[in-house]
Structures are given as C-alpha cells and as structure tokens.
Scaffold this active site. Structure first.
Site, mmCIF file in Angstrom:
data_model
loop_
_atom_site.group_PDB
_atom_site.id
_atom_site.type_symbol
_atom_site.label_atom_id
_atom_site.label_comp_id
_atom_site.label_asym_id
_atom_site.label_seq_id
_atom_site.Cartn_x
_atom_site.Cartn_y
_atom_site.Cartn_z
ATOM 1 C CB CYS A 114 42.806 59.953 23.568
ATOM 2 S SG CYS A 114 41.755 58.737 22.756
ATOM 3 C CE LYS A 166 45.963 58.186 19.122
ATOM 4 N NZ LYS A 166 44.923 59.075 18.652
HETATM 5 N N1 LIG Z 1 37.383 57.286 21.409
HETATM 6 C C1 LIG Z 1 38.262 57.956 20.693
HETATM 7 O O1 LIG Z 1 38.013 59.086 20.300
HETATM 8 C C2 LIG Z 1 39.589 57.334 20.301
HETATM 9 C C3 LIG Z 1 40.414 58.036 19.396
HETATM 10 C C4 LIG Z 1 41.608 57.460 18.993
HETATM 11 C C5 LIG Z 1 42.001 56.231 19.531
HETATM 12 N N2 LIG Z 1 41.182 55.578 20.442
HETATM 13 C C6 LIG Z 1 41.644 54.288 20.959
HETATM 14 O O2 LIG Z 1 40.826 53.258 20.410
HETATM 15 C C7 LIG Z 1 40.720 52.188 21.347
HETATM 16 C C8 LIG Z 1 39.256 51.886 21.598
HETATM 17 O O3 LIG Z 1 38.679 53.033 22.174
HETATM 18 P P1 LIG Z 1 37.094 53.289 22.204
HETATM 19 O O4 LIG Z 1 36.928 54.717 22.544
HETATM 20 O O5 LIG Z 1 36.479 52.753 20.972
HETATM 21 O O6 LIG Z 1 36.681 52.363 23.448
HETATM 22 P P2 LIG Z 1 35.199 51.988 23.931
HETATM 23 O O7 LIG Z 1 35.295 51.718 25.383
HETATM 24 O O8 LIG Z 1 34.217 52.991 23.404
HETATM 25 O O9 LIG Z 1 34.890 50.619 23.169
HETATM 26 C C9 LIG Z 1 35.586 49.453 23.417
HETATM 27 C C10 LIG Z 1 34.614 48.301 23.244
HETATM 28 O O10 LIG Z 1 35.383 47.100 23.324
HETATM 29 C C11 LIG Z 1 34.601 46.139 24.026
HETATM 30 N N3 LIG Z 1 35.514 45.097 24.479
HETATM 31 C C12 LIG Z 1 36.393 45.117 25.504
HETATM 32 N N4 LIG Z 1 37.103 43.985 25.541
HETATM 33 C C13 LIG Z 1 36.679 43.209 24.521
HETATM 34 C C14 LIG Z 1 37.026 41.939 24.033
HETATM 35 N N5 LIG Z 1 38.004 41.206 24.591
HETATM 36 N N6 LIG Z 1 36.354 41.454 22.970
HETATM 37 C C15 LIG Z 1 35.369 42.160 22.378
HETATM 38 N N7 LIG Z 1 34.999 43.394 22.797
HETATM 39 C C16 LIG Z 1 35.655 43.917 23.841
HETATM 40 C C17 LIG Z 1 33.900 46.934 25.095
HETATM 41 O O11 LIG Z 1 32.757 46.261 25.592
HETATM 42 C C18 LIG Z 1 33.546 48.219 24.346
HETATM 43 O O12 LIG Z 1 32.259 48.148 23.749
HETATM 44 C C19 LIG Z 1 41.474 52.629 22.586
HETATM 45 O O13 LIG Z 1 42.789 52.144 22.528
HETATM 46 C C20 LIG Z 1 41.504 54.130 22.453
HETATM 47 O O14 LIG Z 1 42.583 54.713 23.134
HETATM 48 C C21 LIG Z 1 39.988 56.108 20.815
#
Ligand SMILES: NC(=O)c1ccc[n+]([C@@H]2O[C@H](COP(=O)([O-])OP(=O)(O)OC[C@H]3O[C@@H](n4cnc5c(N)ncnc54)[C@H](O)[C@@H]3O)[C@@H](O)[C@H]2O)c1
Length: 423
Positions: free
Chosen positions: A266, A212
């Site tokens: 990302c 990834k």
């Molecule tokens: N957004 C994208 O397009 C994308 C694509 C591929 C991978 N990712 C990866 O996916 C992961 C999540 O990204 P995202 O974009 O969904 O993040 P985001 O910030 O949109 O969502 C994360 C959520 O997790 C919650 N959170 C934080 N700590 C927590 C805990 N201990 N318990 C419960 N909830 C908790 C936050 O309040 C938030 O709502 C990251 O590692 C990111 O790099 C994201």
C-alpha cells in the site's frame, strides 16, 4: 435488500475479511478467486492468511452456510472487487487485475445491481470499470454514460484497515463511498450499512480514489522525513532516536520513527499512482518515495561496514511490519538479497517467527536460511534488527554485547542520556 446475495471478487487480505464481515450478518456471500487452493481452503472453513479472528469468522460463516467460495461468478445484487492493484516495473499502475475482475462479473450483471471497486486505485479507475462493463454489456446503461437513470450503479469504496486489526477495523472504521453519480454512492452505501459501525461518508468516485491515495502518501512523506533524519544523524554521529524523542516533546511535533524502508503493497505503491497522474505537481510525494526506497541500501552499507566477509549475520524479521506474516514488498527481504550479493561468503540466518518457509526470492540461496531466534543469536557476529516484532521486544543491548548491532527500529536504543555517555 440483497436477497440474491453479494459477490466479492478476490479473497485476499481485504476480500476475505469483507466477505466474512458481511456473511456474519446473515447475508449470503459468494467469494470468487482465481486460485483454486484459496477457494478450496475457504470452503473447508480454513483461512490461507494470518489475521487475528478471521479464522473464527470464516469458519463460522461457512458452517452457517452464508459464505461459500468458488471460481465462477454467480448472479447477485452487489459485486465488490478486491483484487490487487500493483504498480509495474516503471512505477505505472497495473490495472489488469481490476479489468479482468470487471470483465468476469459483466456477463451476470442485471439492472439494479451495484458494483463497488474496493481496490486502491488511481484517479479515474472506477469510471474505467464502468466503461469496461459497458463494453462487455452494451444492453445495460452505465453511470459514466451520463444519461440520467442507469441500470448499474458503480462506486469506489477504499479500504483503510490495518493488517493485524482488520476484523475490528473493517467494522469500526469510517468509510468513504464515492459514486460515479449520487445514486451510485447511495446504493453502494447500503452495502456498507450491512456491517459498518463507522460513519459512511458519500462523495464522488474520483475524490474517494484520491483521498485514499492521499492518506497513504501522507504516511509515506512523514516516514521519509524520519528516514531522512536517520541519514542526517548518522552523518553527524548523533542518535536519531534521542533527537526525535526530544523534538517530539514539543506539543505540536510528532515525528514518526525511522526504519529500514517502507514495505507492504500500500504505502510503498499508492503514492506512485498520484505521481503517475500528476507528475509535474507531485514533487514531495516522489522525493519521499525515493528516500524510502533508498533506505534498504543505506542499511546494507552500514551492515557491510561492520561485518567481515565471512560473518554470520542474524537478520531479525522479514515481514514488512511488526507482528504480521505479510512479506510482500518487504524492505527486509530486499535487504537480505542485497546483503547476500554484497557478502557472498557470509551466512545469513533469518529469524521470522510468523512464517515457516523462506520467500521464493531467498529460498534458493545457499547462504540464507531460516533459524529460531536463540540459534541465530548464538551463532551471529552481527545482529541486524529489521522488524519490531513482539518476539524481539525482550532483547536488550546487554544480550548482544559481544556482537556488532544494526538496529533499524530503535528497539535496543541506548539506555543512557548523551551527557552521561560523554562523561
Ligand atoms: N492488504 C491491505 O492491508 C490493504 C489495505 C487497504 C487497501 N488494500 C487494497 O486492496 C486491494 C486488494 O489487496 P489485498 O491485500 O486483499 O490483495 P491480495 O493479493 O491479498 O488478494 C487478492 C486476491 O485476488 C485474487 N485475484 C486476482 N485476480 C483475480 C480475478 N480476476 N478474479 C478473482 N480473484 C482474483 C488473488 O488470487 C488474491 O487471492 C489492493 O488494491 C490493495 O491495494 C489492501
């Protein structure tokens, strides 16, 4: 299978669509978030983020009773962790959210459960999840302990979805499922077979983590090449768009487009996880990050050279990419901050059709405001195009003929061939 349901920890851009995709298949999903407002909105069938078709899927699953959100982790058969993995100020990975999420599920785990880390993570993080759970639950055996059979299955399954197409890609994309052991990978793959139509490929956890990161670093290095060409062509007084168009006529060349920098959380973050893991070996990856991080400064320098101290500057786009409302790590925001500091008497009119309020870092600034496209263009001396949103596609250079223009996306590129421009 999964009769006791699936828990998804973190209901953001990844966790919420994943929850909805599984719940839509009739499997009971409990989404967990630390934010009460997010939980409350979802239980009302509302979606706190802009993503096509997500609202319909969430509202449908909540109405059907297969999706609910809460702040307390219940018992379940599978647990998916989709929490943030940012890097800190020194570019080191910040795994505090993953650790907190692992520790939040540990008390309810029972033998046979599967834990899947979905967050993009540095090599070795899935193993650390297993270690954190083991520390909290010494009564359970975990796969990193290497004693044959284990009570809990732990795997990594990275996300590759494209914002704006998440609900399609979450189902259609091929998935890597990396287990700490083969049994972990096989058990985790059962979760994805509930809702994925793409190929599900099994590997080990660290290889999946690295794959990834490599995907995003590949993108970053290629964007850095295009951005470096933008700087070179600027220095040589050449049109970089023309140069790239012509070079791409070679059947085996496909250069990406330059831009104002790389945003989102990302591509702008993940390459640093590789650099942190292998600093001596990651020379191109580090340099690419530095080139892309320098782009906002080059765009500001170009804009300042065209503006007067009290100019009105229309800034078209704040999001980190086209047609999304996601402002995280957006180079456009950094550019507005830098412009405001470089030209304190200028008026900056930000046009961002996907949000109705400025982000916190811009909201307190007297000289920065949000404006509709027509108002901003009518008032502007300088137009700075930062995001190729659909809403800006109809603009032409002719519309902006009495203004200074900085077009970082090549949307308004000259209509004529360089030979005609010299005659
Ligand atoms: N957004 C994208 O397009 C994308 C694509 C591929 C991978 N990712 C990866 O996916 C992961 C999540 O990204 P995202 O974009 O969904 O993040 P985001 O910030 O949109 O969502 C994360 C959520 O997790 C919650 N959170 C934080 N700590 C927590 C805990 N201990 N318990 C419960 N909830 C908790 C936050 O309040 C938030 O709502 C990251 O590692 C990111 O790099 C994201």
């Amino acid at each position: 299978m999964f009769d006791n349901g699936i828990v998804v920890v973190g209901l953001g851009y990844i966790g919420l669509p994943t929850s909805a995709a599984i719940a839509t298949q009739g499997v009971s999903v409990t989404g967990i978030d630390v934010r009460r407002d997010v939980v409350d909105a979802i239980n009302l069938g509302k979606v706190p983020i802009v993503e096509p078709d997500l609202d319909v899927a969430v509202a449908g699953a909540v109405a059907l009773g297969t999706l609910r959100a809460t702040t307390e982790v219940p018992s379940a058969d599978a647990f998916m962790l989709a929490v943030p993995t940012p890097s800190d100020a020194g570019k080191a990975p910040d795994l505090s959210y993953v650790k907190a999420a692992a520790e939040s599920i540990a008390p309810v785990l029972k033998a046979g459960d599967v834990v899947i880390l979905e967050s993009t993570s540095p090599p070795g993080t899935t193993r650390r999840v297993s270690e954190w759970i083991a520390a909290a639950r010494p009564d359970l055996s975990l796969p990193h302990q290497g004693e044959g059979r284990h009570d809990i299955y732990v795997a990594h399954c990275p996300e590759r979805v494209l914002p704006g197409r998440i609900m399609v890609e979450i189902v259609e994309n091929d998935r890597l499922v990396g287990g700490i052991t083969r049994a972990c990978a096989e058990r985790a793959a059962e979760v994805y077979s509930l809702f994925c139509r793409g190929e599900i490929v099994l590997t080990d956890a660290t290889t999946a983590e690295m794959a990834k990161l490599v995907e995003n670093s590949f993108r970053d290095v290629n964007i850095a090449f295009a951005n470096e060409l933008a700087g070179i062509c600027d220095h040589l007084d050449l049109d970089v768009w023309e140069v790239i168009d012509l070079a791409n006529k070679h059947p085996r060349v496909n250069i990406l487009k330059p831009g104002p920098g790389v945003g989102g959380h990302c591509i702008a973050v993940d390459p640093w996880f590789i650099v942190a893991a292998a600093p001596e070996q990651s020379r191109i990856i580090r340099t690419a990050r530095e080139i892309n991080d320098a782009r906002p400064h080059a765009v500001v320098a170009q804009t300042v050279s065209l503006a007067k101290p009290d100019s009105t500057i229309a800034v078209l786009g704040l999001a980190f990419k086209a047609n999304v409302d996601d402002l995280r790590e957006s180079p456009a925001i950094q550019i507005v901050e830098l412009l405001d500091e470089a030209l304190p008497d200028a008026r900056l009119l930000a046009v961002e059709p996907h949000v109705d309020a400025l982000p916190p870092s811009l909201a307190g600034r007297d000289s920065v405001s949000l404006a509709p496209l027509g108002t901003a263009l009518a008032a502007a001396d300088v137009v700075l195009l930062l995001v190729d949103h659909q809403a800006f596609m109809d603009l032409t250079l002719a519309d902006l003929r009495d203004k200074q223009v900085v077009d970082t996306r090549g949307l308004l590129k000259a209509a004529t061939n360089p030979l005609e421009r010299t005659s």
